[in-house]
Design a protein around this motif. Structure first.
Motif: not given
Length: 92
Positions: A33-49
């Motif tokens: 759903q995003f135009n960004m790298t998977k590591p960036s998504i992982s970073h956002h998910l980690n902050l949300l966690k």
């Protein structure tokens, strides 16, 4: 609570939360759903966690993310208490 506010301050993380409001998703489904790298998504998910706004559960090879609504309830309670007029205090 500070981590929750920090996590909510980013538009990408708010979009992730909005997606998870509809249904639980894998990291790959979120990344689609995003135009960004998977590591960036992982970073956002980690902050949300870290802010306890999302939960994760390993299912086979995937990690499935879901909303943790109890933290949202805490944030809403904080806002309601903040907005509540103190006993005997006049609001000008």
């Amino acid at each position: 609570m500070n981590e929750a506010f920090k996590a909510l301050s980013d538009p990408s993380r708010r979009k992730i939360l909005h997606l998870l409001k509809k249904k639980d998703l894998s990291a790959g489904e979120i990344a689609d759903q995003f135009n960004m790298t998977k590591p960036s998504i992982s970073h956002h998910l980690n902050l949300l966690k870290q802010a306890n706004l999302v939960d994760s559960e390993k299912k086979g090879q995937q990690i499935i993310y879901s909303l943790n609504t109890s933290v949202f309830e805490d944030v809403i309670t904080w806002f309601m208490d903040f907005l509540k007029k103190d006993e005997g205090e006049e609001i000008k």
